[in-house]
Design an enzyme around this catalytic site. Structure first.
Site, short mmCIF file in Angstrom:
data_model
loop_
_atom_site.label_atom_id
_atom_site.label_comp_id
_atom_site.label_asym_id
_atom_site.label_seq_id
_atom_site.Cartn_x
_atom_site.Cartn_y
_atom_site.Cartn_z
N HIS A 91 0.83 -1.20 0.00
CA HIS A 91 0.00 0.00 0.00
C HIS A 91 0.87 1.25 0.00
CE1 HIS A 91 0.97 -0.65 4.24
NE2 HIS A 91 0.70 0.63 4.46
N HIS A 115 4.76 0.17 0.28
CA HIS A 115 5.43 -0.62 1.32
C HIS A 115 4.51 -1.70 1.86
CE1 HIS A 115 3.55 2.83 3.31
NE2 HIS A 115 3.43 2.07 4.40
N ARG A 127 4.35 6.50 13.93
CA ARG A 127 4.36 7.01 12.56
C ARG A 127 3.88 8.45 12.50
NH1 ARG A 127 0.35 4.38 8.20
NH2 ARG A 127 -0.69 6.40 8.02
#
Length: 277
Positions: A97, A253, A268
């Site tokens: 994705h 990734h 993140r």
């Protein structure tokens, strides 16, 4: 001082040394990192302890940050997503994705910090969308030019997994209303380098708009397989306090979910970008 940069593969990826990411970047260092990101698409940094506040401050030096509508966040720092297998079903990360392409203006980049890791496993793979585009034949490139695709948040975040009880269902309905499906070009032009890259992924791309369902399904299946083959990809074995910084406009990734029932925690920060063209 110039950064020390070691390329990892012909397609993408480099290890960067000579910078401490928990400190404010000088203008020269920031420019070196921006140039390295354009050249190598994903950058890796070892031994970089960083707090959520420091990670937010680092990411904000490159643009505005996205607050994810579903994933848990650091309580005092909502721009930092917590990817914790004890809190969330992370099946949606275990497929290829590109982050938040369900937005009209998807992410420019992402900064991911490793906090808790299993003893083995939990690697992440990245693939170069520009290398994948260059690997297509000229007739296929011409076929894809001008086509657009629908990107949908519910593909990676289906109601069956993220709306289990009535409270979650109400929140999920609000999230999907606020994030309706959007259309992006199948071939995206990088706004800084001018490179062309495939801009479809298994995570969020539902269909190619100009084709029939059968044609769209067949072409997407080919593009998903083509764009993630080993020649265009790299695999990173994480250590605690590693940081990865990638260009979300030109990569995909895949977080390998091979370590359960052991725990993996990542933080993140997602840097917003511009409208694909």
């Amino acid at each position: 001082m110039p950064l020390q940069i070691t390329p990892l593969s012909p397609a993408l990826g480099a290890v960067v040394q000579g910078v401490q990411l928990n400190q404010p970047l000088s203008l020269a260092t920031k420019q070196q990192l921006e140039q390295a990101l354009l050249q190598y698409q994903v950058l890796f940094f070892r031994d970089q302890p960083i707090t959520p506040v420091q990670q937010k401050n680092l990411a904000e030096q490159f643009g505005l940050l996205h607050v994810h509508p579903i994933f848990p966040k650091v309580a005092e720092q909502p721009e930092i997503i917590v990817l914790d297998t004890e809190l969330t079903d992370l099946t949606d990360n275990a497929l290829w994705h590109t982050d938040v392409t369900f937005l009209d203006r998807p992410a420019m980049g992402t900064i991911l910090a490793a906090k808790i890791l299993p003893a083995v496993g939990g690697d992440t793979l990245w693939a170069s969308s520009s290398a994948a585009y260059q690997g297509l034949s000229a007739p296929m490139q011409r076929l894809l030019e001008g086509l657009s695709a629908t990107h949908d948040i519910s593909l990676s975040f289906p109601e069956a997994r993220f709306a289990i009880d009535s409270q979650q269902k109400k929140h999920y309905q609000q999230v999907t209303q606020n994030n309706p499906p959007v259309s992006h070009p199948v071939i995206r032009t990088h706004p800084q380098t001018g490179e062309k890259g495939l801009f479809v992924s298994q995570g969020f791309t539902r269909c190619i708009n100009e084709l029939s369902t059968a044609e769209s399904d067949a072409l997407l299946a080919f593009l998903f397989a083509h764009s993630t083959q080993p020649a265009y990809s790299i695999r990173w074995q994480w250590r605690v306090n590693d940081i990865a910084f990638w260009d979300n406009r030109i990569t995909q990734h895949y977080a390998v979910l091979d370590y359960l029932p052991h725990r993996r925690v990542m933080h993140r920060a997602t840097i917003l970008g511009d409208r694909p063209y």
